[in-house]
Structures are given as structure tokens and as C-alpha cells.
Design a protein around this motif. Structure first.
Motif, PDB file in Angstrom:
ATOM      1  N   ARG A  46      -4.183   4.381   4.044  1.00  0.00           N
ATOM      2  CA  ARG A  46      -3.339   3.796   3.011  1.00  0.00           C
ATOM      3  C   ARG A  46      -4.187   3.391   1.814  1.00  0.00           C
ATOM      4  NH1 ARG A  46       1.568   2.045   5.584  1.00  0.00           N
ATOM      5  NH2 ARG A  46       1.398   1.914   7.860  1.00  0.00           N
ATOM      6  N   LYS A  47      -3.632   3.519   0.623  1.00  0.00           N
ATOM      7  CA  LYS A  47      -4.273   3.029  -0.600  1.00  0.00           C
ATOM      8  C   LYS A  47      -3.604   1.735  -0.996  1.00  0.00           C
ATOM      9  CE  LYS A  47      -7.140   3.485  -4.106  1.00  0.00           C
ATOM     10  NZ  LYS A  47      -7.570   2.088  -4.199  1.00  0.00           N
ATOM     11  N   LEU A  48      -4.386   0.659  -1.015  1.00  0.00           N
ATOM     12  CA  LEU A  48      -3.839  -0.649  -1.349  1.00  0.00           C
ATOM     13  C   LEU A  48      -3.577  -0.743  -2.843  1.00  0.00           C
ATOM     14  CD1 LEU A  48      -4.969  -1.083   1.514  1.00  0.00           C
ATOM     15  CD2 LEU A  48      -5.729  -3.354   0.791  1.00  0.00           C
TER      16      LEU A  48
ATOM     17  N   SER B  89       0.842  -1.192   0.000  1.00  0.00           N
ATOM     18  CA  SER B  89       0.000   0.000   0.000  1.00  0.00           C
ATOM     19  C   SER B  89       0.877   1.242   0.000  1.00  0.00           C
ATOM     20  CB  SER B  89      -0.930   0.011   1.216  1.00  0.00           C
ATOM     21  OG  SER B  89      -0.188  -0.017   2.422  1.00  0.00           O
TER      22      SER B  89
END
Length: 283
Positions: A272-274, A214
Motif C-alpha cells: 500500500r502507498k500511504l 492508503s
């Protein structure tokens, strides 16, 4: 090539045009040590510490940092980065500041800082704990096949092991760990901000391998007390991180930091951006 020390990485130099310059090097990359440093980007905890330092140094702020909110706009390159601070509103009791940081044509971060004096008043500390003494735990270096380059600047001592890849499956996805910077310096504001992002995502403990990578999108840190050399002379702080939600391609994680005597020092929340993953057989 001589490796940059943490003190050197945290240093900011006046550029003569209203900004402050820091030198970013690959030793603080978030890429795993099994990969070239250039595969990653400068560690988010370092960028947070530099953002707060630029506001404090560039604007002459002396009062304690109360909160820092930072958005990670793009991955910075391993070269000089310029931070430009601005005082949105100053005051004797509370001051509001902002900073942008980046490289030519490439903004990397933007952040807001709230600074203010501590005064006498009511005290409620429900977050106080009695952590396992750090001296009772063994050092637990990160596996270089997995641990990022920046973890070479951190000493970790896990309270109940690293719990990687499913050890917390079916349980609360949380992780306790003592950390200090590898230089052994007393804990200070910059080092605390650095360490608040010093572990892998806690959802790694609830999901099986391979890890779902992420990227940090934003981070908010609330400091609960002024950090002085007496807070932790040996630099240690106890951290407990918890995954609050994972889904839709996003993860939200919380953390709390404590001094060796159990006093709460800071809260942190990170989104968080996975990264997309491929299923077997997918082209």
C-alpha cells in the motif's frame, strides 16, 4: 435505484472484440459510507476477482488458479470496464495468462495469472490451524462512519474484536476475522479473491486515530488448494492479517485464509502507498 448484487458485479460479458465487460457501480466503492460513493474507487478485491474471472472465462481455462499478481495502475470509474486477457503460454499442467483492464484512455489494472492441475505428491501443511468456530462469534458490522461501501457485501465476525486505532500498539499488528460474502453463497474462487482484500489495513490496529489512508499498489494471492462448493458450503473463511512493515510512506501486509476445518486456502501479500498527512499548523 436497485443496488447491484455481488453476482451481478462479478458477471463478465463478451464484448465481441476480444474483451470482457463488467459493470462497476458505486455500491462497491472503497469510500467510507459517511462519504459519497464517488469519493472512492471500485474495491480492489472486486477488481482482482474480475481479473481472474476474465482470464478464466476469456481464455477457457479450466485448471485451478495457483497465483494471481495484480497491479492497480489507476482508480477506475463507476461505469463499464473492459478486461482483455491473453494466454502467454498454455500447457496441460501449467498455463500462464495475463489481463489488462480499464476504460477509454485509462488503464486501471494489469495482472498475471498462473493456472495448473493439482496432482498427487508430498503434503506439508504447517499453516493448518484450529480457529475459533464462527458460530461462537457475533456478527460485527462495520461502523458506517468508517466502513467502506463495499463492506455492505461482507459479513464480518472478528475473533477478538476489530482492535482499531491503537489496540495493538506495542504488540504484533495482526487481526483475525471470519468473513463471508453477504449473499451467503458457497465459497468459490472469485469470492475468496474478493474477501482477501475485505478488511481495513492492519496497521490501523497499531496506530492511533485518525486513520492514515492508503491506496493499494499491488497484490499477490497464492491459492493453496482448489476451491469447490464443499470447501465452505456456508461461504465462511477465517482470515489472519499481519502488517509486516510500515515506513517511508509504504506498508506491506500479509494474510492467510483458512477453511472452516482449519485447512489453509490462500496466502496474500499487499503493498500500500500511504497518503501524505499534514502536521498541525502545516499550510
Amino acid at each position: 435505484m436497485t443496488q447491484q448484487t455481488l453476482a451481478e458485479a462479478l458477471a463478465l460479458t463478451d464484448d465481441g472484440a476480444g474483451g470482457l465487460t463488467a459493470r462497476l457501480t458505486g455500491g462497491f466503492s472503497n469510500a467510507p459510507q459517511s462519504a459519497p460513493q464517488e469519493r472512492g474507487a471500485p474495491f480492489g478485491g472486486l477488481m482482482a476477482a474480475l481479473a481472474a474471472g476474465a482470464m478464466r472465462q476469456g481464455l477457457g481455462v479450466q485448471t485451478p488458479l495457483q497465483s494471481l499478481t495484480i497491479q492497480y495502475l489507476a482508480a477506475a470509474r463507476f461505469e463499464d470496464v473492459v478486461f482483455t486477457p491473453e494466454m502467454n503460454r498454455g500447457g496441460r499442467n501449467v498455463a500462464y495468462a495475463a489481463v489488462t483492464g480499464g476504460q477509454a484512455g485509462r488503464p486501471a489494472i494489469q495482472a498475471l495469472g498462473t493456472f495448473g492441475r493439482d496432482v498427487d505428491g508430498p503434503v506439508i501443511t504447517p499453516l493448518s490451524i484450529r480457529p475459533t468456530p464462527v458460530d461462537e462469534l457475533e456478527a460485527t458490522p462495520m461502523d458506517p462512519r468508517f466502513g467502506p461501501w463495499f463492506t455492505r457485501h461482507i459479513e464480518h465476525r472478528f475473533v477478538a474484536g476489530p482492535k482499531l486505532f491503537g489496540a495493538n500498539a506495542g504488540q504484533t499488528p495482526e487481526l483475525g476475522c471470519w468473513m463471508r460474502t453477504a449473499d451467503g453463497a458457497p465459497l468459490d474462487e472469485a469470492r475468496l479473491l474478493f474477501l482477501l482484500d475485505g478488511l481495513y489495513p492492519t496497521y490501523f490496529t497499531a496506530l492511533p486515530a485518525p486513520p492514515i489512508i492508503s491506496a493499494s499498489v499491488d497484490l499477490r494471492a497464492d491459492l493453496l488448494t482448489a476451491i469447490t462448493p464443499e470447501t465452505s458450503p456456508d461461504g465462511w473463511a477465517h482470515f489472519l492479517f499481519t502488517s509486516r512493515d510500515v515506513g517511508g510512506g509504504w506498508a506491506v501486509e500479509d494474510g492467510v485464509a483458512h477453511a472452516p476445518d482449519g485447512r489453509p486456502l490462500a496466502l496474500v501479500r499487499q503493498r500500500r502507498k500511504l497518503m501524505p498527512t499534514r502536521t498541525p499548523g502545516e499550510a
